[in-house]
Design a protein around this motif. Structure first.
Motif, PDB file in Angstrom:
ATOM      1  N   ARG A  35       0.732  -1.319   0.069  1.00  0.00           N
ATOM      2  CA  ARG A  35       0.013   0.095  -0.178  1.00  0.00           C
ATOM      3  C   ARG A  35       1.022   1.204  -0.036  1.00  0.00           C
ATOM      4  O   ARG A  35       0.190   2.552   0.156  1.00  0.00           O
ATOM      5  CB  ARG A  35      -0.842  -0.119   1.461  1.00  0.00           C
ATOM      6  N   TRP A  36       2.149   1.076  -0.134  1.00  0.00           N
ATOM      7  CA  TRP A  36       3.103   2.280  -0.098  1.00  0.00           C
ATOM      8  C   TRP A  36       2.923   3.010   1.369  1.00  0.00           C
ATOM      9  O   TRP A  36       3.361   4.215   1.543  1.00  0.00           O
ATOM     10  CB  TRP A  36       2.841   3.396  -1.322  1.00  0.00           C
ATOM     11  N   ASP A  37       2.511   2.261   2.413  1.00  0.00           N
ATOM     12  CA  ASP A  37       2.622   2.837   3.873  1.00  0.00           C
ATOM     13  C   ASP A  37       3.923   3.279   4.288  1.00  0.00           C
ATOM     14  O   ASP A  37       4.029   4.300   4.929  1.00  0.00           O
ATOM     15  CB  ASP A  37       2.112   1.902   4.860  1.00  0.00           C
ATOM     16  N   PRO A  38       5.258   2.676   3.664  1.00  0.00           N
ATOM     17  CA  PRO A  38       6.659   3.259   4.182  1.00  0.00           C
ATOM     18  C   PRO A  38       6.627   4.849   3.727  1.00  0.00           C
ATOM     19  O   PRO A  38       7.519   5.672   4.373  1.00  0.00           O
ATOM     20  CB  PRO A  38       7.597   2.455   3.705  1.00  0.00           C
ATOM     21  N   PHE A  39       5.865   5.446   2.878  1.00  0.00           N
ATOM     22  CA  PHE A  39       5.900   6.603   2.487  1.00  0.00           C
ATOM     23  C   PHE A  39       4.898   7.707   2.787  1.00  0.00           C
ATOM     24  O   PHE A  39       4.689   8.822   2.636  1.00  0.00           O
ATOM     25  CB  PHE A  39       5.828   6.729   0.795  1.00  0.00           C
ATOM     26  N   ARG A  40       4.077   7.292   4.139  1.00  0.00           N
ATOM     27  CA  ARG A  40       3.109   8.021   4.540  1.00  0.00           C
ATOM     28  C   ARG A  40       3.713   8.488   6.010  1.00  0.00           C
ATOM     29  O   ARG A  40       3.568   8.249   6.844  1.00  0.00           O
ATOM     30  CB  ARG A  40       1.883   7.039   5.094  1.00  0.00           C
ATOM     31  N   THR A  41       4.605   9.631   5.812  1.00  0.00           N
ATOM     32  CA  THR A  41       5.430  10.142   6.655  1.00  0.00           C
ATOM     33  C   THR A  41       4.879  11.427   7.359  1.00  0.00           C
ATOM     34  O   THR A  41       5.085  12.142   8.143  1.00  0.00           O
ATOM     35  CB  THR A  41       6.643  10.211   6.394  1.00  0.00           C
ATOM     36  N   PHE A  78      13.151  -1.677  -0.057  1.00  0.00           N
ATOM     37  CA  PHE A  78      12.306  -1.955   0.938  1.00  0.00           C
ATOM     38  C   PHE A  78      11.735  -3.196   1.178  1.00  0.00           C
ATOM     39  O   PHE A  78      11.110  -3.692   0.193  1.00  0.00           O
ATOM     40  CB  PHE A  78      11.159  -0.669   0.795  1.00  0.00           C
ATOM     41  N   VAL A  79      12.210  -3.700   2.190  1.00  0.00           N
ATOM     42  CA  VAL A  79      11.875  -5.249   2.605  1.00  0.00           C
ATOM     43  C   VAL A  79      11.450  -5.497   3.821  1.00  0.00           C
ATOM     44  O   VAL A  79      11.976  -4.967   4.840  1.00  0.00           O
ATOM     45  CB  VAL A  79      13.078  -6.212   2.144  1.00  0.00           C
ATOM     46  N   VAL A  80      10.492  -6.455   4.072  1.00  0.00           N
ATOM     47  CA  VAL A  80      10.108  -6.862   5.311  1.00  0.00           C
ATOM     48  C   VAL A  80      10.492  -8.452   5.549  1.00  0.00           C
ATOM     49  O   VAL A  80      10.445  -8.932   4.425  1.00  0.00           O
ATOM     50  CB  VAL A  80       8.607  -6.751   5.523  1.00  0.00           C
ATOM     51  N   GLU A  81      11.209  -8.657   6.419  1.00  0.00           N
ATOM     52  CA  GLU A  81      11.651  -9.964   6.440  1.00  0.00           C
ATOM     53  C   GLU A  81      10.979 -10.902   8.018  1.00  0.00           C
ATOM     54  O   GLU A  81      11.007 -10.207   8.765  1.00  0.00           O
ATOM     55  CB  GLU A  81      13.137 -10.094   6.921  1.00  0.00           C
ATOM     56  N   TRP A  82      10.738 -12.066   7.604  1.00  0.00           N
ATOM     57  CA  TRP A  82      10.194 -12.826   8.920  1.00  0.00           C
ATOM     58  C   TRP A  82      11.417 -13.906   9.071  1.00  0.00           C
ATOM     59  O   TRP A  82      11.577 -14.889   8.381  1.00  0.00           O
ATOM     60  CB  TRP A  82       9.146 -13.320   8.487  1.00  0.00           C
ATOM     61  N   GLU A 119       5.146  11.296   0.207  1.00  0.00           N
ATOM     62  CA  GLU A 119       4.164  10.585  -0.497  1.00  0.00           C
ATOM     63  C   GLU A 119       4.471  10.200  -1.757  1.00  0.00           C
ATOM     64  O   GLU A 119       5.304  10.656  -2.538  1.00  0.00           O
ATOM     65  CB  GLU A 119       2.957  11.395  -0.340  1.00  0.00           C
ATOM     66  N   ALA A 120       3.909   8.952  -1.879  1.00  0.00           N
ATOM     67  CA  ALA A 120       4.051   8.212  -3.246  1.00  0.00           C
ATOM     68  C   ALA A 120       2.837   8.406  -4.199  1.00  0.00           C
ATOM     69  O   ALA A 120       1.630   8.321  -3.653  1.00  0.00           O
ATOM     70  CB  ALA A 120       4.203   6.861  -3.113  1.00  0.00           C
ATOM     71  N   TRP A 121       2.976   8.964  -5.283  1.00  0.00           N
ATOM     72  CA  TRP A 121       1.853   9.163  -6.255  1.00  0.00           C
ATOM     73  C   TRP A 121       2.044   8.342  -7.615  1.00  0.00           C
ATOM     74  O   TRP A 121       3.224   8.690  -8.241  1.00  0.00           O
ATOM     75  CB  TRP A 121       1.778  10.735  -6.347  1.00  0.00           C
ATOM     76  N   PRO A 122       1.010   7.942  -8.140  1.00  0.00           N
ATOM     77  CA  PRO A 122      -0.349   7.645  -7.521  1.00  0.00           C
ATOM     78  C   PRO A 122      -0.187   6.688  -6.258  1.00  0.00           C
ATOM     79  O   PRO A 122       0.723   5.542  -6.599  1.00  0.00           O
ATOM     80  CB  PRO A 122      -1.143   7.021  -8.664  1.00  0.00           C
TER      81      PRO A 122
END
Length: 198
Positions: free
Chosen positions: A65-71, A137-141, A75-78
């Protein structure tokens, strides 16, 4: 592109239409997946988001959802840009009273399984970007420790004349983005889990 006001949607559409056919501004495309190339400044940011598959899935959805850019200032567009190779996105940043609009193209998508499960993407800079380089940009488990971590790896150098002249400000802005992006991911994961956000 630099502006005193936030550009409107039509201006941003034209901007991306122009940038979408242009080449990357650096030769080491895809290098954020391994050892960053020499000649660039490297930034690394990481934050532990929690434990377990549920946290990982929430973090993965947040990246999609591009949440890492909701600071609040980036912002990421679109906002609904699909996370897939070749997609072009504008990253808007408001700093020092100016709007900076930076063009990026997604280089690759990360989807790895195994003892460490990973999900994310990397994008690279196009000609109308203040910097030249790539960001991942990476999430790791980590299943062995059951820990979920959000990581950013970036390599860059100034591309725009104003970025060269104001390089110390550019570096402060890049470091601020790393911190704020990590905080945005913490908020997104907590919110999806129903945990109050502090």
């Amino acid at each position: 592109m630099v502006s005193l006001r936030r550009p409107g949607d039509e201006t941003l559409r034209r901007f991306l239409a122009d940038q979408s056919h242009r080449a990357f501004t650096y030769t080491h495309v895809g290098a954020s997946a391994g050892a960053p190339p020499s000649g660039y400044v490297v930034d690394r940011t990481s934050v532990v988001l929690g434990e377990g598959e549920g946290v990982f899935l929430a973090a993965k959805a947040a990246v999609q959802r591009w949440d890492p850019f909701r600071t609040g200032w980036i912002e990421a567009w679109p906002a609904g840009t699909p996370i897939r190779p070749g997609e072009t996105v504008a990253i808007l940043a408001r700093t020092m009273g100016l709007w900076w609009v930076n063009a990026c193209r997604i280089v690759h998508v990360v989807e790895e399984s195994g003892p460490v499960v990973r999900s994310g993407f990397a994008y690279g800079s196009l000609p109308d970007h203040a910097a030249s380089g790539e960001e991942r940009f990476v999430v790791e488990w980590d299943r062995s420790e059951n820990r979920v971590t959000y990581r950013i790896v970036a390599f860059s150098r100034p591309n725009h004349l104003l970025a060269r002249v104001g390089y110390p400000l550019m570096r402060r802005t890049q470091k601020r983005f790393g911190r704020d992006s990590a905080a945005a991911m913490v908020r997104a994961v907590r919110s999806s889990a129903g945990t109050p956000v502090e």
